[in-house]
Design an enzyme around this catalytic site. Structure first.
Site, short mmCIF file in Angstrom:
data_model
loop_
_atom_site.label_atom_id
_atom_site.label_comp_id
_atom_site.label_asym_id
_atom_site.label_seq_id
_atom_site.Cartn_x
_atom_site.Cartn_y
_atom_site.Cartn_z
N ILE A 1 -99.72 50.78 88.85
CA ILE A 1 -98.44 50.01 89.11
C ILE A 1 -98.25 48.72 88.28
N ILE A 2 -99.51 47.80 88.40
CA ILE A 2 -99.24 46.67 87.53
C ILE A 2 -99.04 46.88 85.97
N GLY A 3 -99.80 47.80 85.47
CA GLY A 3 -99.71 47.99 84.29
C GLY A 3 -98.35 48.45 83.64
N GLU B 1 -104.65 54.65 79.58
CA GLU B 1 -104.88 55.17 80.83
C GLU B 1 -106.38 56.09 80.88
N GLY C 1 -107.31 38.94 101.55
CA GLY C 1 -106.78 39.59 100.47
C GLY C 1 -107.75 40.16 99.26
N HIS D 1 -69.25 58.36 100.12
CA HIS D 1 -69.04 58.86 98.62
C HIS D 1 -68.16 57.77 98.01
N THR E 1 -101.26 36.31 97.59
CA THR E 1 -101.09 37.04 96.17
C THR E 1 -99.67 37.42 96.04
N CYS E 2 -99.07 37.89 97.15
CA CYS E 2 -97.83 38.39 97.04
C CYS E 2 -96.51 37.47 96.48
N HIS F 1 -96.41 45.09 102.59
CA HIS F 1 -95.63 45.96 103.96
C HIS F 1 -96.63 46.31 104.91
P1 FAD Z 1 -103.11 38.02 99.85
O1 FAD Z 1 -101.73 38.16 99.56
O2 FAD Z 1 -104.15 38.37 98.81
O3 FAD Z 1 -103.64 36.77 100.65
C1 FAD Z 1 -104.89 36.37 100.76
C2 FAD Z 1 -104.87 34.82 101.19
O4 FAD Z 1 -106.15 34.58 101.57
C3 FAD Z 1 -104.71 34.11 99.68
O5 FAD Z 1 -103.56 33.34 99.67
C4 FAD Z 1 -106.07 33.50 99.54
O6 FAD Z 1 -105.72 32.23 98.67
C5 FAD Z 1 -106.55 33.20 100.98
N1 FAD Z 1 -107.82 33.00 101.02
C6 FAD Z 1 -108.84 34.25 100.75
N2 FAD Z 1 -110.08 33.52 100.99
C7 FAD Z 1 -110.06 32.43 101.74
C8 FAD Z 1 -110.78 31.57 102.67
N3 FAD Z 1 -112.08 31.45 102.61
N4 FAD Z 1 -110.29 30.61 103.11
C9 FAD Z 1 -108.67 30.26 103.19
N5 FAD Z 1 -107.92 31.34 102.50
C10 FAD Z 1 -108.31 32.26 101.77
N6 FAD Z 1 -97.19 44.85 97.15
C11 FAD Z 1 -96.11 45.41 97.53
O7 FAD Z 1 -96.01 45.72 98.69
N7 FAD Z 1 -94.93 45.18 96.63
C12 FAD Z 1 -95.34 44.62 95.53
O8 FAD Z 1 -94.04 44.65 94.72
C13 FAD Z 1 -96.28 44.14 94.87
N8 FAD Z 1 -96.32 43.60 93.66
C14 FAD Z 1 -97.57 43.22 93.35
C15 FAD Z 1 -97.38 42.49 92.12
C16 FAD Z 1 -98.77 41.97 91.57
C17 FAD Z 1 -98.76 41.62 90.24
C18 FAD Z 1 -99.89 41.98 92.24
C19 FAD Z 1 -101.20 41.50 91.86
C20 FAD Z 1 -99.73 42.24 93.58
C21 FAD Z 1 -98.58 43.09 94.19
N9 FAD Z 1 -98.64 43.85 95.30
C22 FAD Z 1 -97.25 44.25 95.85
C23 FAD Z 1 -99.72 43.89 96.42
C24 FAD Z 1 -99.52 42.70 97.37
O9 FAD Z 1 -99.59 41.28 96.70
C25 FAD Z 1 -100.86 42.67 98.40
O10 FAD Z 1 -100.72 44.14 99.01
C26 FAD Z 1 -100.55 41.59 99.53
O11 FAD Z 1 -100.73 40.35 99.08
C27 FAD Z 1 -101.99 41.68 100.47
O12 FAD Z 1 -101.57 40.71 101.31
P2 FAD Z 1 -102.96 40.20 102.13
O13 FAD Z 1 -102.39 39.32 103.20
O14 FAD Z 1 -103.87 41.25 102.56
O15 FAD Z 1 -103.80 39.28 101.03
P1 NAI Z 2 -103.67 50.84 90.18
O1 NAI Z 2 -104.67 51.31 91.17
O2 NAI Z 2 -102.65 51.09 90.64
O3 NAI Z 2 -103.90 51.57 88.89
C1 NAI Z 2 -105.11 51.17 88.03
C2 NAI Z 2 -105.00 52.45 86.91
O4 NAI Z 2 -105.84 51.99 86.06
C3 NAI Z 2 -105.40 53.66 87.50
O5 NAI Z 2 -104.57 54.60 86.87
C4 NAI Z 2 -106.81 53.91 86.91
O6 NAI Z 2 -106.84 55.38 86.52
C5 NAI Z 2 -106.70 53.18 85.82
N1 NAI Z 2 -108.19 52.63 85.22
C6 NAI Z 2 -109.01 52.28 85.74
N2 NAI Z 2 -110.14 52.17 85.30
C7 NAI Z 2 -109.69 52.11 84.00
C8 NAI Z 2 -110.37 51.87 82.61
N3 NAI Z 2 -111.70 51.55 82.51
N4 NAI Z 2 -109.64 52.47 81.55
C9 NAI Z 2 -108.54 52.64 81.71
N5 NAI Z 2 -107.90 52.71 82.71
C10 NAI Z 2 -108.52 52.70 83.87
O7 NAI Z 2 -104.19 49.44 90.07
P2 NAI Z 2 -103.50 48.10 89.33
O8 NAI Z 2 -102.21 48.60 88.36
O9 NAI Z 2 -104.30 47.18 88.92
O10 NAI Z 2 -102.55 47.56 90.77
C11 NAI Z 2 -103.49 47.12 91.96
C12 NAI Z 2 -102.70 47.15 93.33
O11 NAI Z 2 -101.70 46.13 93.40
C13 NAI Z 2 -102.11 48.72 93.23
O12 NAI Z 2 -102.94 49.44 93.62
C14 NAI Z 2 -101.07 48.19 94.43
O13 NAI Z 2 -101.44 48.23 95.74
C15 NAI Z 2 -100.92 46.79 94.15
N6 NAI Z 2 -99.48 46.62 93.34
C16 NAI Z 2 -98.46 46.94 94.15
C17 NAI Z 2 -97.07 46.79 93.44
C18 NAI Z 2 -95.91 47.40 93.93
O14 NAI Z 2 -96.01 47.87 95.23
N7 NAI Z 2 -94.84 47.56 93.51
C19 NAI Z 2 -97.13 46.12 92.26
C20 NAI Z 2 -98.14 45.63 91.79
C21 NAI Z 2 -99.36 45.91 92.21
#
Ligand code: FAD
Ligand code: NAI
Length: 473
Positions: free
Chosen positions: A188-190, A208, A149, A452, A44-45, A328
């Site tokens: 965070i995503i929003g 929210e 993931g 500084h 996903t990342c 991380h």
């Molecule tokens: P994932 O990254 O989800 O990887 C899992 C993988 O497993 C996938 O590629 C999937 O295809 C594969 N898979 C699943 N099932 C199977 C199967 N049965 N066989 C083979 N493959 C399979 N985190 C941060 O720390 N910083 C950020 O800035 C940040 N930004 C984000 C922005 C967005 C829009 C989103 C959605 C998430 C963000 N995150 C961020 C969260 C971060 O992406 C996840 O925490 C991270 O990717 C988790 O890693 P993971 O290895 O657990 O799973």
């Molecule tokens: P989130 O858990 O950060 O926020 C979801 C928000 O939606 C909460 O404030 C919650 O109260 C609200 N909510 C839940 N149900 C609702 C409803 N029915 N109506 C209105 N509000 C509602 O989840 P988000 O933003 O989807 O991100 C998912 C995860 O992805 C994060 O928790 C984070 O772990 C990861 N992520 C990390 C990033 C980073 O590290 N920079 C960037 C993007 C995602």
């Protein structure tokens, strides 16, 4: 069917958790395979999360800055136009460079990259349906690491098409700037994706359910500050507001909301609706039921402190199990899980995992929030320092509304939490994480020389404020 191949470790999932575990295992001399069904490594990342969102955040910030900010720096520009196609190409270039980089690292470290969907068929057996549609293959493994993931939590009643009703995956790939965007969920995503489209010209309304933005884990004072800053940038917020549902018409979407306080309802118009209400563990097709591995009520695979399921040689890391859903965090667990396999011990300090929100300014934090510390009943000190009093932030004319805030134990001066809103907060927090890893006091930081003029002087002065007094405020 080809003959079963024997591995020391088979990792299912090639995201930050899985690919790091696979590389580490290979480095430890274990024969390792990583099964990934996406067609690219990085999970996903790299493919649809951290990396593409940060590319768009960076480039939309530059665009916004040219439109609204460079004139008073003495830079007059002519016609400024958005080329969204090119902005998306720049994003794709970053993504493909990084995902190919991991493939290269697999080769260099001798990890077998198996492209397909992995299903646990037995306690030591993974069946792989290849991506290219060929014959299923069976891998045999002494150890299995699950790192599959998470996925976006859907909103019942609003069907995701990734064009008009979108998750973050659609939000990093829109082909035009929507006039009106409604974001469900002020986490965070929003806030990150809402910022991107707001900067590019959308009218963004964030709805929210709770009384504060930022999602779980954000310090209340920081959440308020951040909301004020984002409002100034043009984002609208409806807090304490429940989304009841929506009517998707051919030329408009109506999102029906209700105040959680007085029950008053209204409809908000939107061209695009971003559903960002959290993410949930992904285990579809994984075959947990074949070996009796359990998930909890939120779908997280249940493990012990050594990442073991009830089948001890099947371990789980990252978003699909407990804890913060951060790249991380998944990576640290990947290393620790392999160390348990190889050496019998491993460690992740869950008290010192940073969070960063990549808005502008950024928000970053580590350790406990003030409300969490308060709830423990422990006596504490607060030391804070505003960027408005920091020479570098002033010189750069860069968003001086933020601050650094330390929370320390009143008795011992040990740091309990650090919260930053400011330019480069995401880099600055690393100093705080290191300090917490080493069990530092605020005095340790306050007596450490910081160059500084740098933004990090605000970090030092906030530490000084916690145990004594800052000089510049
Ligand atoms: P994932 O990254 O989800 O990887 C899992 C993988 O497993 C996938 O590629 C999937 O295809 C594969 N898979 C699943 N099932 C199977 C199967 N049965 N066989 C083979 N493959 C399979 N985190 C941060 O720390 N910083 C950020 O800035 C940040 N930004 C984000 C922005 C967005 C829009 C989103 C959605 C998430 C963000 N995150 C961020 C969260 C971060 O992406 C996840 O925490 C991270 O990717 C988790 O890693 P993971 O290895 O657990 O799973
Ligand atoms: P989130 O858990 O950060 O926020 C979801 C928000 O939606 C909460 O404030 C919650 O109260 C609200 N909510 C839940 N149900 C609702 C409803 N029915 N109506 C209105 N509000 C509602 O989840 P988000 O933003 O989807 O991100 C998912 C995860 O992805 C994060 O928790 C984070 O772990 C990861 N992520 C990390 C990033 C980073 O590290 N920079 C960037 C993007 C995602």
């Amino acid at each position: 069917e080809s003959e079963a191949e024997e591995h020391d470790v088979v990792v299912i999932g090639g995201g930050p958790g899985g690919y790091v575990a696979a590389i580490k295992a290979a480095q430890e001399g274990l024969k390792t395979a990583c099964v990934e069904k996406r067609g690219a490594l990085g999970g996903t990342c790299l493919n649809v999360g951290c990396i593409p969102s940060k590319s768009l955040l960076n480039n939309s910030h530059i665009y916004h800055q040219i439109l609204h900010d460079v004139k008073n720096r003495g830079i007059d520009v002519g016609d400024v136009k958005l080329n969204l196609t090119q902005m998306m190409k720049a994003k794709e270039q970053s993504v493909s460079g990084l995902t190919k980089g991991i493939e290269f690292l697999f080769k260099r470290n001798g990890v077998d990259y198996v492209k397909g969907t992995g299903t646990i068929a037995g306690e030591h057996e993974i069946r792989v349906s290849p991506l290219d549609g060929g014959e299923p293959q069976t891998l045999r493994a002494k150890n299995i690491i699950i790192a599959t993931g998470s996925e976006a939590t859907p909103f019942t009643g609003l069907e995701i098409d990734e064009k008009r009703i979108i998750t973050s995956t659609g939000a990093i790939a829109l082909t035009e700037v929507p006039e009106k965007m409604v974001v469900i969920g002020g986490g965070i995503i929003g806030l990150e994706m809402g910022s991107v489209w707001s900067r590019l010209g959308s009218e963004v309304t964030v709805v929210e359910y709770l009384g504060a933005i930022g999602g779980p884990g954000m310090d209340a004072e920081m959440a308020k500050t951040m909301q004020r800053i984002l409002q100034k940038q043009g984002m609208k917020f409806k807090l304490n507001t429940k989304v009841m549902g929506g009517d998707v018409e051919s030329d408009n979407i109506k999102i029906n909301v209700e105040s959680a306080k007085d029950g008053k309802s209204e409809a908000i118009d939107a061209d695009v609706v971003l559903v960002a209400i959290g993410r949930r563990p992904y285990t579809a097709g994984l075959g947990l039921e074949n070996v009796g591995i359990e998930v909890d009520e939120r779908g997280r695979i249940v493990i012990d402190q050594e990442y073991r399921t009830k089948i001890p040689h099947i371990r789980v890391i990252g978003d699909v199990t407990f804890g913060a859903m951060l790249a991380h965090k998944a990576e640290e667990e990947g290393i620790a899980a392999v160390e348990y396999i190889k050496k019998g011990y491993g460690h992740v300090n869950y008290g010192a995992i940073p969070s960063v929100m990549y808005t502008h300014p950024e928000a970053a934090w580590v350790g406990q929030t003030e409300q969490e510390v308060k709830a423990t009943g422990k006596a504490y000190n607060i030391g804070s320092f505003p960027f408005s009093a920091n020479s570098r932030a002033k010189t750069n004319l860069d968003n001086t509304e933020g601050m650094v805030k330390f929370i320390t134990d009143k008795e011992t001066d040990r740091i309990l939490g650090i919260h930053i809103i400011g330019p480069n907060a995401g880099e600055m927090i690393a100093e705080g994480v290191l300090a917490m890893e080493y069990g530092a006091s605020s005095e340790d930081i306050g007596r450490t020389s910081h160059a500084h003029p740098t933004l990090s002087e605000a970090f030092k002065e906030a530490a000084m404020a916690a145990f004594s007094k800052p000089i510049h405020a």
